[in-house]
Design a protein around this motif. Structure first.
Motif, short mmCIF file in Angstrom:
data_model
loop_
_atom_site.label_atom_id
_atom_site.label_comp_id
_atom_site.label_asym_id
_atom_site.label_seq_id
_atom_site.Cartn_x
_atom_site.Cartn_y
_atom_site.Cartn_z
N ARG A 55 29.87 10.51 -30.78
CA ARG A 55 30.01 9.23 -31.50
C ARG A 55 28.69 8.78 -32.11
N ILE A 86 38.22 4.62 -40.41
CA ILE A 86 39.68 4.81 -40.46
C ILE A 86 40.18 5.16 -41.85
N LEU A 90 40.03 13.07 -41.81
CA LEU A 90 39.40 13.95 -40.82
C LEU A 90 39.49 15.40 -41.28
N ARG A 104 41.66 8.92 -38.59
CA ARG A 104 41.31 8.44 -37.25
C ARG A 104 42.12 7.17 -36.94
N SER A 108 40.67 5.04 -31.77
CA SER A 108 39.56 6.00 -31.76
C SER A 108 38.36 5.43 -32.52
N GLY A 109 38.63 4.78 -33.67
CA GLY A 109 37.55 4.16 -34.42
C GLY A 109 36.87 3.05 -33.65
#
Length: 380
Positions: A55, A86, A90, A104, A108-109
């Motif tokens: 991250r 977002i 990906l 995403r 997850s974001g």
């Protein structure tokens, strides 16, 4: 310049690894690596360190590609980073239809934003970032409700907390669980007794994957009476213990150990696995329960990537979504469906707070249908 997470072996440590952040030329990012060292110092698992490193690397790469100083990007640019998380497609995974893109999820974001915020606030005490930046990343929040047993403090001082300002608020689908039919299918599709035992054990106990891979043979008390082992828990059971010296770096999340009863099904699958394991002489010296039997190094403790690959294969063969943590949710859902009290389920799962059980309370479609039909029948 792209940054990425890299695993390193710690000098002077036995089988101990850590995660660092490096650039394309494998030059270490000192500030990010110092932050990850603090994460390791909190005794977080190696997998948690890996996720945090990825991250932070994502944030550093985004800043560098736009010519921004990561330590003082400005709040408006951080808002752009939030939206980018977002909106940016990906990388493709496997064979992907033309024009099809993955994105995403908000959850997850938001996890990336949480780690980024912690990293930037961590930099304040080291002089990398300013206190003004940290102040823009959080705001005071008054808690109307407290968790059971939590004190509000003198004058309600503990009702005031600092909440993140950068968040992604979307529908959280939650972590899914398996149906009984899906679990049975995965057991049938598993190619060996070890994998079948792992599936059955996780479904029966609700253990996390780190707890499962961290089991040692001394933790399995599968006889009706364990007093010969100086253990006075009745019936077959398993001890979940946190150890920080496991060869595969598997780590139980909670520092508090617990005991989970098991039934004959688990014992039967373990017996089959033991026979299979005995055919590999290299496994005799390893005290870990789950070991490599079919690939080098034979007899070595099974690692998290091995378990992840197992669930990826099962997902492909069964044409379902399958992740290790879904087994924990499956166990919790089945216990709750069977009418097991919340406090017992929380204890089985190793939760310290009753609030931790909330994400595990999945309502099945069948129960929702029954509720609607029951009200409709009463109305008629």
């Amino acid at each position: 310049m792209k940054f990425h997470a890299e695993k390193v072996t710690l000098p002077g440590a036995v089988l101990a690894v850590a995660w660092v952040v490096v650039d394309e030329l494998y030059r270490m990012h000192v500030e990010a690596t110092t932050y990850l060292e603090s994460v390791r110092g909190r005794h977080c698992s190696v997998n948690t360190q890996r996720v945090y490193a990825s991250r932070v690397s994502l944030y550093l790469t985004w800043c560098d590609e736009r010519g921004l100083d990561w330590s003082s990007p400005g709040f408006e640019n951080l808002l752009r980073f939030r939206d980018w998380l977002i909106s940016e497609p990906l990388p493709p995974r496997g064979k992907q239809p033309p024009g099809h893109h993955r994105f995403r999820l908000d959850g997850s974001g938001d996890a990336v934003l949480g780690t980024m915020t912690e990293f930037l606030c961590f930099g304040v005490r080291h002089g990398w970032t300013t206190a003004e930046l940290a102040m823009t990343l959080s705001r005071p929040k008054h808690l109307k409700f407290l968790a059971p047993g939590q004190s509000a403090g003198e004058g309600g001082q503990f009702r005031e907390i600092q909440a993140r300002t950068l968040k992604l608020k979307g529908d959280d689908p939650g972590i899914e669980f398996f149906t009984a039919e899906q679990v049975d299918l995965m057991i049938r599709l598993a190619r060996n007794a070890r994998d079948r035992f792992l599936i059955v054990l996780m479904r029966a106990t609700g253990m996390r994957i780190g707890e499962t891979l961290g089991l040692r043979r001394e933790d399995l008390h599968l006889l009706p009476d364990s007093r010969a082992l100086d253990c006075f828990h009745s019936g077959p059971h398993i001890h979940v213990r946190r150890r920080e010296d496991n060869a595969n770096n598997a780590l139980a999340k909670s520092r508090k150990g617990r005991v989970i009863p098991v039934e004959s099904e688990v014992i039967d699958f373990y017996r089959d696995y033991q026979w299979e394991r005995e055919q590999v002489p290299q496994a005799a010296a390893c005290d870990m329960v789950f070991v490599n039997l079919f690939r080098a190094p034979l007899g070595r403790a099974m690692s998290y990537p091995n378990a992840k690959q197992l669930f990826d294969r099962l997902a492909k063969w069964a044409e379902i979504i399958a992740r290790p943590h879904m087994m924990r949710h499956t166990a919790a859902t089945e216990w709750l469906e069977a009418g097991v009290p919340d406090d017992v389920v929380s204890d089985l799962l190793g939760h310290l707070s009753p609030q931790s059980l909330r994400p595990y309370k999945h309502v099945k479609d069948r129960r929702k249908r029954e509720a609607v039909e029951r009200v409709a029948a009463a109305r008629r």
